[in-house]
Motif scaffolding. Sequence first.
Motif, PDB file in Angstrom:
ATOM      1  N   ALA A 106      11.709   0.186  -1.235  1.00 48.30           N
ATOM      2  CA  ALA A 106      10.727   0.017  -0.052  1.00 48.30           C
ATOM      3  C   ALA A 106      10.252   1.205   0.704  1.00 48.30           C
ATOM      4  O   ALA A 106      10.830   2.135   0.596  1.00 48.30           O
ATOM      5  N   ARG A 107       9.292   0.959   1.715  1.00 48.62           N
ATOM      6  CA  ARG A 107       8.930   2.304   2.434  1.00 48.62           C
ATOM      7  C   ARG A 107      10.077   2.646   3.268  1.00 48.62           C
ATOM      8  O   ARG A 107      11.027   1.500   3.493  1.00 48.62           O
ATOM      9  N   VAL A 108      10.229   3.731   3.422  1.00 49.98           N
ATOM     10  CA  VAL A 108      11.354   4.420   4.348  1.00 49.98           C
ATOM     11  C   VAL A 108      10.869   5.029   5.681  1.00 49.98           C
ATOM     12  O   VAL A 108      10.681   5.817   5.984  1.00 49.98           O
ATOM     13  N   ALA A 257      -2.555   6.958  -0.927  1.00 50.28           N
ATOM     14  CA  ALA A 257      -3.842   6.434  -0.487  1.00 50.28           C
ATOM     15  C   ALA A 257      -3.625   5.364   0.512  1.00 50.28           C
ATOM     16  O   ALA A 257      -4.639   5.142   1.066  1.00 50.28           O
ATOM     17  N   LYS A 258      -2.527   4.557   0.285  1.00 48.92           N
ATOM     18  CA  LYS A 258      -2.700   3.355   1.012  1.00 48.92           C
ATOM     19  C   LYS A 258      -2.169   3.645   2.685  1.00 48.92           C
ATOM     20  O   LYS A 258      -2.850   3.596   3.313  1.00 48.92           O
ATOM     21  N   LYS A 259      -0.855   3.571   2.961  1.00 49.19           N
ATOM     22  CA  LYS A 259      -0.433   3.415   4.289  1.00 49.19           C
ATOM     23  C   LYS A 259      -0.639   5.079   4.949  1.00 49.19           C
ATOM     24  O   LYS A 259      -1.051   5.118   5.875  1.00 49.19           O
ATOM     25  N   CYS A 260      -0.209   5.945   3.963  1.00 50.86           N
ATOM     26  CA  CYS A 260      -0.259   7.215   4.389  1.00 50.86           C
ATOM     27  C   CYS A 260      -1.681   7.800   4.647  1.00 50.86           C
ATOM     28  O   CYS A 260      -1.868   8.428   6.061  1.00 50.86           O
ATOM     29  N   GLU A 278      -7.501   0.159  10.040  1.00 53.13           N
ATOM     30  CA  GLU A 278      -6.572  -1.058  10.734  1.00 53.13           C
ATOM     31  C   GLU A 278      -5.763  -1.754   9.455  1.00 53.13           C
ATOM     32  O   GLU A 278      -6.470  -1.852   8.527  1.00 53.13           O
ATOM     33  N   HIS A 279      -4.737  -2.308   9.827  1.00 50.40           N
ATOM     34  CA  HIS A 279      -3.892  -3.064   9.216  1.00 50.40           C
ATOM     35  C   HIS A 279      -4.250  -4.532   8.868  1.00 50.40           C
ATOM     36  O   HIS A 279      -3.760  -5.408   9.650  1.00 50.40           O
ATOM     37  N   MET A 280      -5.512  -4.584   8.434  1.00 44.89           N
ATOM     38  CA  MET A 280      -6.145  -5.769   8.503  1.00 44.89           C
ATOM     39  C   MET A 280      -6.604  -6.448   7.003  1.00 44.89           C
ATOM     40  O   MET A 280      -6.922  -5.611   6.429  1.00 44.89           O
ATOM     41  N   PRO A 300       1.588  -8.452  11.185  1.00 44.90           N
ATOM     42  CA  PRO A 300       2.690  -7.500  10.597  1.00 44.90           C
ATOM     43  C   PRO A 300       2.933  -7.650   9.280  1.00 44.90           C
ATOM     44  O   PRO A 300       2.563  -8.875   8.630  1.00 44.90           O
ATOM     45  N   SER A 301       3.597  -6.851   8.531  1.00 45.95           N
ATOM     46  CA  SER A 301       4.068  -7.134   7.116  1.00 45.95           C
ATOM     47  C   SER A 301       4.923  -8.406   7.129  1.00 45.95           C
ATOM     48  O   SER A 301       5.767  -8.562   8.011  1.00 45.95           O
ATOM     49  N   ALA A 302       4.804  -8.946   5.755  1.00 51.64           N
ATOM     50  CA  ALA A 302       5.555 -10.060   5.724  1.00 51.64           C
ATOM     51  C   ALA A 302       5.104 -11.488   6.647  1.00 51.64           C
ATOM     52  O   ALA A 302       5.863 -12.130   6.938  1.00 51.64           O
ATOM     53  N   ASP A 325      -6.916  -7.557   1.388  1.00 48.93           N
ATOM     54  CA  ASP A 325      -5.706  -8.194   1.633  1.00 48.93           C
ATOM     55  C   ASP A 325      -4.594  -7.431   2.714  1.00 48.93           C
ATOM     56  O   ASP A 325      -3.656  -7.925   3.373  1.00 48.93           O
ATOM     57  N   ASP A 326      -5.201  -5.969   3.044  1.00 47.64           N
ATOM     58  CA  ASP A 326      -4.077  -5.201   3.780  1.00 47.64           C
ATOM     59  C   ASP A 326      -4.535  -4.313   4.737  1.00 47.64           C
ATOM     60  O   ASP A 326      -4.236  -4.050   5.600  1.00 47.64           O
ATOM     61  N   ILE A 327      -5.893  -3.603   4.137  1.00 45.83           N
ATOM     62  CA  ILE A 327      -6.334  -2.626   5.145  1.00 45.83           C
ATOM     63  C   ILE A 327      -7.789  -2.707   5.251  1.00 45.83           C
ATOM     64  O   ILE A 327      -8.713  -3.132   4.351  1.00 45.83           O
ATOM     65  N   SER A 417       9.813  -7.134  -4.287  1.00 47.99           N
ATOM     66  CA  SER A 417       9.195  -6.755  -5.589  1.00 47.99           C
ATOM     67  C   SER A 417       7.658  -6.960  -5.345  1.00 47.99           C
ATOM     68  O   SER A 417       7.160  -7.758  -4.616  1.00 47.99           O
ATOM     69  N   ARG A 418       6.944  -6.274  -6.262  1.00 57.52           N
ATOM     70  CA  ARG A 418       5.525  -6.281  -6.097  1.00 57.52           C
ATOM     71  C   ARG A 418       4.788  -6.532  -7.378  1.00 57.52           C
ATOM     72  O   ARG A 418       5.177  -6.145  -8.633  1.00 57.52           O
ATOM     73  N   PHE A 419       3.381  -6.800  -7.112  1.00 59.61           N
ATOM     74  CA  PHE A 419       2.542  -6.639  -8.401  1.00 59.61           C
ATOM     75  C   PHE A 419       1.376  -6.026  -7.743  1.00 59.61           C
ATOM     76  O   PHE A 419       0.874  -5.755  -6.690  1.00 59.61           O
ATOM     77  N   PRO A 497       4.209   0.828  12.109  1.00 55.99           N
ATOM     78  CA  PRO A 497       4.655   2.037  11.212  1.00 55.99           C
ATOM     79  C   PRO A 497       3.629   2.679  10.735  1.00 55.99           C
ATOM     80  O   PRO A 497       3.882   3.711   9.846  1.00 55.99           O
ATOM     81  N   PHE A 498       2.330   2.312  11.011  1.00 56.75           N
ATOM     82  CA  PHE A 498       1.092   2.729  10.502  1.00 56.75           C
ATOM     83  C   PHE A 498       0.206   3.637  11.242  1.00 56.75           C
ATOM     84  O   PHE A 498      -0.785   4.288  10.933  1.00 56.75           O
ATOM     85  N   CYS A 499       0.312   3.864  12.501  1.00 58.43           N
ATOM     86  CA  CYS A 499      -0.512   4.521  13.416  1.00 58.43           C
ATOM     87  C   CYS A 499      -0.004   6.156  13.506  1.00 58.43           C
ATOM     88  O   CYS A 499       0.990   6.172  13.551  1.00 58.43           O
TER      89      CYS A 499
HETATM   90  C1  OXD Z   1       2.534  -3.630   2.998  1.00 62.01           C
HETATM   91  C2  OXD Z   1       3.201  -3.546   4.070  1.00 62.01           C
HETATM   92  O1  OXD Z   1       3.278  -3.432   1.984  1.00 62.01           O
HETATM   93  O2  OXD Z   1       2.604  -3.934   5.401  1.00 62.01           O
HETATM   94  O3  OXD Z   1       1.305  -4.071   2.801  1.00 62.01           O
HETATM   95  O4  OXD Z   1       4.683  -3.362   4.282  1.00 62.01           O
END
Ligand code: OXD
Length: 635
Positions: A106-108, A257-260, A278-280, A300-302, A325-327, A417-419, A497-499
């Motif tokens: 997972a993300r740390v 490329a994603k969260k970072c 945005e996390h949208m 929020p996540s999940a 679906d996420d950003i 776990s992920r796809f 966790p993303f700002c």
């Molecule tokens: C994700 C999260 O994996 O927000 O999209 O943690």
Amino acid sequence: MTIAEHRLHGGGLHSGGTDSTEPEQRAADTSPTVSKSVGTTDANLLAWVDEIARITHPDEIVWCDGSLREADALSKQLVAEGKLIRLNPEWRPNSFLARSDPKDVARVEDRTFIASAERDDAGPTNNWADPVQMRATLTGVFEGSMRGRTMYVVPFSMGPLGGPISQLGVEITDSPYVVLNMGIMTRMGERVLRLIEGGERWVRTVHSVGYPLHLADGSRRSDVEWPCNEEKYIVQFPDTREVWSYGSGYGGNALLAKKCFALRIASVMARDEGWLAEHMLLIKVTSPEGGVYHVAAAFPSACGKTNLSMLQPTIPGWKVETIGDDIAWLRKGEDGRLWAINPEAGFFGVAPGTGATTNPTAVNTMWGNTIFTNVALRDDGDVWWEGLTEAPPAHLIDWEGNDWTPASGRPAAHPNSRFTVSAAQCPSISDDWDAVDGVPIDAILFGGRRATNVPLVAQARSWKHGVFMGATISSEKTAAAEGSVGELRRDPFAMLPFCGYNMADYWSHWLKVGKDLGTKAPAIFQVNWFRKGEDGTFLWPGFGDNSRVIEWIVRRVEGASKGVDTPIGLLPADGELDIDGLDLSTDAVEQLFRIDHASWRAECDLTEEYFEQFGERVPAALRAELASIRYHLKD
Ligand code: OXD
Ligand code: MN
């Protein structure tokens, strides 16, 4: 020889060693598996790749071209090395299963740092690191970290290539698994290099799993199924717009490329340039009359973002199509409205809970060409996870590679776990999902996971009130006593966790953007699918029935629904929310929308406390919103 010189000599693969005798010494124990070299003429990019190679000492450098042939060669290599399992092509063509190290799942967040010049610029919700010290630390851990490995140069575009909201980046990584995932999650490859050569700016991101095969003392070790390091650093340098990630191969730690980039670094770019990262999720909604609306939603996540982005309406005549679906990246367009893109090209979704009843669209999206990580393997060579089907198979190999039966008493798939799958494969993908200019946004939703207090839906009175709703998104940590509210876990704008900078400054930025948009700003709503009744069960069915809430939101945007004013926002008036066909008692509806003044006053006290940690930086407008809500609650 530098990379530039090497290319001039018609070179393909290149050794990054500083010692010119090294390539020959190492040639015997490296067998290049990706033979196509792309390279670039861009001097800055070449110099940077050279610099990273001088620190990390890879055996080879491969410039990724983003072709299917390249992905195919890499997946074959990983299968041959035992790092990927090819799934049965009869069930899941061109699909693979990866199993991570159980300590890298997972993300740390506690190892994620914002290395801005000033501690206050990172703010109280981020781990700050002194950039000079952190750079020295990173140079130390990255020193020789790619010995014995191939270093991949992965050029990518976030958003359609050359689009006005899009941005470019390059990830250097020593993980071919990351390359494969980046190929799905971004527009990756050669065409990006041409844009960079044309002078487009790009963000530098560096990743190493931190498991060199040749050690500094000259000894060697063999590779493992999932190389990683116990010591992890996920570091953002907002001032120079760089990411350095060490020690993890998993998800947001490694797919930089994603969260970072798309959130932490992009939020800083957005602050400086007047846009929003945005996390949208993003969806297109079509009403029975053919009206088209675009909605962005932060959770929020999940909290089911992927499910909402692929929602199948239960009310007749309504259509929801997926854009992201996420950003989301949002920017004022020439018409003065807020336009948005999904900067990603794929979904990196959580598998457990994604099933034929909860999200059939996601299940259908993963028909093939999918990388699964940490799910369970069926005896027939397909995959399984909790929630995919109601009944589990009689026997599985679990995510750690052990035999599993329903009697094992532990999950077969890891909960995270992920796809990884291309967005283009999604049956509900919207025709405008990759429009270069993006889509105009009509409504923004903020949601948390609230058992108490927060109604199913409420519209903000104004942009400022909407920013207040975003800033106070929360979920209960503990069950609440009657008439009160439990301890709240805040996740402002779902960006905790993303700002990439001080959260209170981020709120000010949102206020500024709203002021600039003026009357063209989208309407803002707060939603909560998770309210519980007095008996502790969920009041609202959720999933496809969330379309009923979307309907009310669209009708508000159209001005067709009037709503009723309450101290905390505008709620659906009697009869405005379509609950036809739902098994909902009048009492349940009343509980879904109940505004308990005493409990809300307690919540306001918690909000005041929560604001305190940001001190003077909390925008006055948000304190004014809090005061206004308190004032109305007194009535
Ligand atoms: C994700 C999260 O994996 O927000 O999209 O943690
Ligand atoms: Mn997310």
